[in-house]
Design a protein around this motif. Structure first.
Motif, PDB file in Angstrom:
ATOM      1  N   ALA A 211       0.841  -1.194   0.000  1.00  0.00           N
ATOM      2  CA  ALA A 211       0.000   0.000   0.000  1.00  0.00           C
ATOM      3  C   ALA A 211       0.879   1.248   0.000  1.00  0.00           C
ATOM      4  O   ALA A 211       1.684   1.445   0.902  1.00  0.00           O
ATOM      5  N   VAL A 212       0.736   2.090  -1.007  1.00  0.00           N
ATOM      6  CA  VAL A 212       1.546   3.292  -1.155  1.00  0.00           C
ATOM      7  C   VAL A 212       0.613   4.500  -1.124  1.00  0.00           C
ATOM      8  O   VAL A 212      -0.451   4.468  -1.726  1.00  0.00           O
ATOM      9  N   PRO A 213       0.983   5.582  -0.413  1.00  0.00           N
ATOM     10  CA  PRO A 213       0.145   6.788  -0.439  1.00  0.00           C
ATOM     11  C   PRO A 213      -0.073   7.266  -1.862  1.00  0.00           C
ATOM     12  O   PRO A 213       0.706   6.989  -2.772  1.00  0.00           O
ATOM     13  N   ALA A 214      -1.143   8.044  -2.064  1.00  0.00           N
ATOM     14  CA  ALA A 214      -1.559   8.410  -3.405  1.00  0.00           C
ATOM     15  C   ALA A 214      -0.620   9.396  -4.087  1.00  0.00           C
ATOM     16  O   ALA A 214      -0.643   9.528  -5.305  1.00  0.00           O
ATOM     17  N   GLU A 215       0.195  10.106  -3.311  1.00  0.00           N
ATOM     18  CA  GLU A 215       1.055  11.114  -3.921  1.00  0.00           C
ATOM     19  C   GLU A 215       2.014  10.489  -4.927  1.00  0.00           C
ATOM     20  O   GLU A 215       2.390   9.329  -4.814  1.00  0.00           O
ATOM     21  N   ARG A 216       2.407  11.314  -5.875  1.00  0.00           N
ATOM     22  CA  ARG A 216       3.504  10.925  -6.756  1.00  0.00           C
ATOM     23  C   ARG A 216       4.794  11.255  -6.041  1.00  0.00           C
ATOM     24  O   ARG A 216       5.003  12.368  -5.575  1.00  0.00           O
ATOM     25  N   TRP A 217       5.676  10.290  -5.982  1.00  0.00           N
ATOM     26  CA  TRP A 217       6.922  10.465  -5.240  1.00  0.00           C
ATOM     27  C   TRP A 217       8.068  10.724  -6.199  1.00  0.00           C
ATOM     28  O   TRP A 217       8.157  10.131  -7.273  1.00  0.00           O
ATOM     29  N   HIS A 218       8.952  11.620  -5.777  1.00  0.00           N
ATOM     30  CA  HIS A 218      10.175  11.923  -6.517  1.00  0.00           C
ATOM     31  C   HIS A 218      11.345  11.881  -5.546  1.00  0.00           C
ATOM     32  O   HIS A 218      11.219  12.327  -4.396  1.00  0.00           O
ATOM     33  N   PHE A 219      12.458  11.353  -6.009  1.00  0.00           N
ATOM     34  CA  PHE A 219      13.629  11.156  -5.154  1.00  0.00           C
ATOM     35  C   PHE A 219      14.872  11.708  -5.844  1.00  0.00           C
ATOM     36  O   PHE A 219      15.005  11.616  -7.068  1.00  0.00           O
ATOM     37  N   TRP A 220      15.773  12.244  -5.026  1.00  0.00           N
ATOM     38  CA  TRP A 220      17.048  12.732  -5.546  1.00  0.00           C
ATOM     39  C   TRP A 220      18.157  12.409  -4.559  1.00  0.00           C
ATOM     40  O   TRP A 220      17.941  12.421  -3.337  1.00  0.00           O
ATOM     41  N   THR A 221      19.335  12.101  -5.071  1.00  0.00           N
ATOM     42  CA  THR A 221      20.538  12.153  -4.250  1.00  0.00           C
ATOM     43  C   THR A 221      21.139  13.536  -4.473  1.00  0.00           C
ATOM     44  O   THR A 221      21.204  14.027  -5.602  1.00  0.00           O
ATOM     45  N   LEU A 222      21.559  14.182  -3.409  1.00  0.00           N
ATOM     46  CA  LEU A 222      21.975  15.576  -3.472  1.00  0.00           C
ATOM     47  C   LEU A 222      23.482  15.691  -3.679  1.00  0.00           C
ATOM     48  O   LEU A 222      24.252  14.995  -3.007  1.00  0.00           O
ATOM     49  N   PRO A 223      23.924  16.561  -4.573  1.00  0.00           N
ATOM     50  CA  PRO A 223      25.358  16.720  -4.848  1.00  0.00           C
ATOM     51  C   PRO A 223      26.020  17.576  -3.782  1.00  0.00           C
ATOM     52  O   PRO A 223      26.118  18.793  -3.901  1.00  0.00           O
ATOM     53  N   LEU A 224      26.501  16.950  -2.706  1.00  0.00           N
ATOM     54  CA  LEU A 224      27.025  17.676  -1.552  1.00  0.00           C
ATOM     55  C   LEU A 224      28.537  17.546  -1.398  1.00  0.00           C
ATOM     56  O   LEU A 224      29.071  17.886  -0.340  1.00  0.00           O
ATOM     57  N   GLY A 225      29.220  17.051  -2.421  1.00  0.00           N
ATOM     58  CA  GLY A 225      30.668  16.964  -2.335  1.00  0.00           C
ATOM     59  C   GLY A 225      31.142  15.648  -1.734  1.00  0.00           C
ATOM     60  O   GLY A 225      30.342  14.773  -1.398  1.00  0.00           O
ATOM     61  N   PRO A 226      32.464  15.492  -1.566  1.00  0.00           N
ATOM     62  CA  PRO A 226      33.013  14.192  -1.162  1.00  0.00           C
ATOM     63  C   PRO A 226      32.813  13.840   0.310  1.00  0.00           C
ATOM     64  O   PRO A 226      32.944  12.682   0.681  1.00  0.00           O
ATOM     65  N   ARG A 227      32.501  14.810   1.156  1.00  0.00           N
ATOM     66  CA  ARG A 227      32.408  14.512   2.585  1.00  0.00           C
ATOM     67  C   ARG A 227      31.006  14.137   3.042  1.00  0.00           C
ATOM     68  O   ARG A 227      30.839  13.558   4.111  1.00  0.00           O
ATOM     69  N   LEU A 228      29.993  14.489   2.276  1.00  0.00           N
ATOM     70  CA  LEU A 228      28.609  14.294   2.695  1.00  0.00           C
ATOM     71  C   LEU A 228      27.835  13.497   1.661  1.00  0.00           C
ATOM     72  O   LEU A 228      28.124  13.556   0.469  1.00  0.00           O
ATOM     73  N   THR A 229      26.844  12.744   2.150  1.00  0.00           N
ATOM     74  CA  THR A 229      25.868  12.093   1.280  1.00  0.00           C
ATOM     75  C   THR A 229      24.487  12.552   1.718  1.00  0.00           C
ATOM     76  O   THR A 229      24.186  12.557   2.912  1.00  0.00           O
ATOM     77  N   GLY A 230      23.660  12.947   0.766  1.00  0.00           N
ATOM     78  CA  GLY A 230      22.327  13.433   1.107  1.00  0.00           C
ATOM     79  C   GLY A 230      21.287  12.939   0.131  1.00  0.00           C
ATOM     80  O   GLY A 230      21.591  12.597  -1.016  1.00  0.00           O
ATOM     81  N   ALA A 231      20.037  12.907   0.578  1.00  0.00           N
ATOM     82  CA  ALA A 231      18.925  12.473  -0.266  1.00  0.00           C
ATOM     83  C   ALA A 231      17.685  13.267   0.091  1.00  0.00           C
ATOM     84  O   ALA A 231      17.513  13.727   1.231  1.00  0.00           O
ATOM     85  N   LEU A 232      16.808  13.401  -0.899  1.00  0.00           N
ATOM     86  CA  LEU A 232      15.558  14.125  -0.739  1.00  0.00           C
ATOM     87  C   LEU A 232      14.425  13.285  -1.289  1.00  0.00           C
ATOM     88  O   LEU A 232      14.548  12.681  -2.356  1.00  0.00           O
ATOM     89  N   ALA A 233      13.299  13.242  -0.561  1.00  0.00           N
ATOM     90  CA  ALA A 233      12.071  12.584  -1.015  1.00  0.00           C
ATOM     91  C   ALA A 233      10.935  13.581  -0.929  1.00  0.00           C
ATOM     92  O   ALA A 233      10.752  14.229   0.106  1.00  0.00           O
ATOM     93  N   VAL A 234      10.177  13.720  -2.015  1.00  0.00           N
ATOM     94  CA  VAL A 234       9.039  14.636  -2.047  1.00  0.00           C
ATOM     95  C   VAL A 234       7.867  13.914  -2.691  1.00  0.00           C
ATOM     96  O   VAL A 234       8.004  13.328  -3.770  1.00  0.00           O
ATOM     97  N   GLY A 235       6.716  13.957  -2.039  1.00  0.00           N
ATOM     98  CA  GLY A 235       5.504  13.352  -2.575  1.00  0.00           C
ATOM     99  C   GLY A 235       4.434  14.397  -2.775  1.00  0.00           C
ATOM    100  O   GLY A 235       4.054  15.093  -1.845  1.00  0.00           O
TER     101      GLY A 235
END
Length: 279
Positions: A211-235
């Protein structure tokens, strides 16, 4: 006023003088629940980072809606997701704005958007050893484990961090939180969803329960350089990715005290190209 149709993302180090000043006077802006949570930290550094990250969230919301940070109040919805209410000079308040907050080491990340579910996660890469990351990856979804199996150690370590931050961001946006154990019922388990990384943007390929919420989901890995890893989720139900272009940025990376990094280390153009949406 019209809000920008993209999330605002701010990534900052929390060890600058502006954060120290804000934490010193936190009684002026922190809610009683924030102050109580801060008082519960035994380590003074943890207390400082907690308050500094919450001040950064207020600054980000203030920039997004065009008001001073001290007029922003943080609260939570019924699922525990952070929301921001902006008070007017006459005592009125704006509709609630969705916020997500993450911090790792001396770094924090905030995402702000309206009319959408949002989750952000950031990790300082050096805080976790490759062996510890590989042990965690054994709890990932079988599809992800198969994709990781054929990679060399540096690439596998990088992709494990990318998958981990994507899961964290998605769990925050859902309001469930992420469980380190497989088969979790009330929280999203590490094996509860699977992402593909060999596409222009990460794709959610499997979710259990289905079961998945009705929103359309979009995901990104964020370009934060060599020291950090980041991600974003938006529905959001009524949005789809747009053609990209070199216009003003949605992601801002800040140095000490929230000051801009050197121009060659800013992320505006590239990140905006990744996050731009069409209505």
């Amino acid at each position: 006023m019209n809000r920008p149709p993209v999330p605002l993302i701010v990534v900052a180090r929390l060890d600058g003088p502006s954060f120290a000043a804000a934490v010193t006077r936190h009684a002026e802006w922190a809610t009683p629940s924030e102050q109580a949570r801060a008082a519960g930290f035994v380590d003074p550094g943890d207390r400082f980072r907690h308050l500094a990250a919450h001040w950064l969230a207020r600054r980000a919301v203030g920039r997004y809606v065009g008001v001073p940070a001290h007029r922003v109040r943080l609260c939570h919805d019924e699922a525990g997701r952070p929301l921001a209410v902006v008070g007017g000079a006459d005592g009125s308040s704006t509709p609630r704005t969705c916020v997500s907050l993450s911090h790792s080491g001396d770094w924090a990340a905030v995402a702000v958007v309206e009319a959408a579910r949002v989750g952000i996660d950031v990790e300082v890469n050096s805080l976790r050893s490759p062996s510890a990351l590989h042990a965690v990856s054994r709890r990932f979804h079988p599809e992800e484990q198969a994709a990781l199996a054929g990679l060399g150690t540096p690439r596998r370590t990088r992709d494990i961090l990318r998958l981990w931050t994507l899961k964290e961001a998605y769990a925050k946006a859902l309001g469930t939180g992420l469980s380190p154990f497989p088969g979790a019922r009330d929280r999203l388990g590490l094996d509860g969803c699977a992402f593909r990384l060999d596409t222009p943007h990460p794709e959610l390929t499997s979710l259990s329960p289905p079961a998945v919420p009705a929103e359309r989901w979009h995901f990104w890995t964020l370009p934060l350089g060599p020291r950090l890893t980041g991600a974003l989720a938006v529905g959001r139900a009524d949005l789809s990715p747009a053609r990209t272009g070199p216009s003003a940025g949605a992601v801002r990376r800040r140095g000490k005290g929230g000051e801009p990094c050197r121009p060659e280390r800013t992320l505006d153009r590239r990140a905006h190209a990744a996050l731009r949406w069409a209505p």
